[in-house]
Design a protein around this motif. Structure first.
Motif, PDB file in Angstrom:
ATOM      1  N   LEU A 164      32.439  37.345  46.562  1.00 23.71           N
ATOM      2  CA  LEU A 164      33.288  38.045  47.521  1.00 23.71           C
ATOM      3  C   LEU A 164      32.477  38.923  48.464  1.00 23.71           C
ATOM      4  CD1 LEU A 164      36.285  38.999  45.223  1.00 23.71           C
ATOM      5  CD2 LEU A 164      36.243  37.255  47.016  1.00 23.71           C
ATOM      6  N   ARG A 165      31.479  39.620  47.939  1.00 20.11           N
ATOM      7  CA  ARG A 165      30.657  40.484  48.791  1.00 20.11           C
ATOM      8  C   ARG A 165      29.871  39.704  49.825  1.00 20.11           C
ATOM      9  NH1 ARG A 165      28.623  44.654  44.106  1.00 20.11           N
ATOM     10  NH2 ARG A 165      30.523  45.919  44.107  1.00 20.11           N
ATOM     11  N   ILE A 183      31.084  37.585  51.716  1.00 27.49           N
ATOM     12  CA  ILE A 183      31.985  37.341  52.851  1.00 27.49           C
ATOM     13  C   ILE A 183      32.035  38.616  53.682  1.00 27.49           C
ATOM     14  CG2 ILE A 183      34.324  36.707  53.550  1.00 27.49           C
ATOM     15  CD1 ILE A 183      34.607  35.357  50.759  1.00 27.49           C
ATOM     16  N   ARG A 198      37.537  38.164  53.281  1.00 25.77           N
ATOM     17  CA  ARG A 198      37.239  38.579  51.906  1.00 25.77           C
ATOM     18  C   ARG A 198      38.527  38.870  51.152  1.00 25.77           C
ATOM     19  NH1 ARG A 198      33.269  43.529  50.391  1.00 25.77           N
ATOM     20  NH2 ARG A 198      31.976  42.459  51.933  1.00 25.77           N
ATOM     21  N   TRP A 199      39.464  39.543  51.820  1.00 21.83           N
ATOM     22  CA  TRP A 199      40.740  39.854  51.174  1.00 21.83           C
ATOM     23  C   TRP A 199      41.482  38.580  50.782  1.00 21.83           C
ATOM     24  CZ3 TRP A 199      42.980  43.401  48.516  1.00 21.83           C
ATOM     25  CH2 TRP A 199      44.350  43.384  48.305  1.00 21.83           C
ATOM     26  N   TYR A 223      39.743  37.047  47.910  1.00 20.64           N
ATOM     27  CA  TYR A 223      40.017  37.836  46.703  1.00 20.64           C
ATOM     28  C   TYR A 223      41.383  37.462  46.115  1.00 20.64           C
ATOM     29  CZ  TYR A 223      42.233  41.603  44.161  1.00 20.64           C
ATOM     30  OH  TYR A 223      42.967  42.295  43.244  1.00 20.64           O
TER      31      TYR A 223
END
Length: 81
Positions: free
Chosen positions: A13-14, A16, A22-23, A26
């Motif tokens: 995720l990081r 992105i 990213r959200w 997630y």
């Protein structure tokens, strides 16, 4: 927390940079992990309930052993529900 079982997902995720992307990633990942965890829980409950059953325990006894659930719920565990 680097050795957490979630570390690879955190890194993923990081990586992105765009926070909107990213959200969204997630949300998708969290849903997938929740679904996988629920399937794992069901399999474990089923294996344990059936293991007790193979030992000759009644569903009532199994329910007591598995957190004082009703015999009906213990039976459901045995069916993988």
């Amino acid at each position: 927390m680097a050795d957490s079982p979630y570390a690879p997902y955190t890194e993923q995720l990081r990586a992105i940079a765009d926070l909107n992307e990213r959200w969204a990633a997630y949300l998708d990942l969290a849903k997938r992990l929740e679904d996988e965890l629920e399937l794992w829980r069901r399999r474990q409950r089923q294996e344990i309930a059936l293991g007790f059953r193979e030992q000759g325990k009644t569903w009532k006894e199994i329910g007591e052993a598995m957190g004082r659930v009703t015999y009906q719920r213990a039976f459901q565990f045995g069916k993988g529900e």
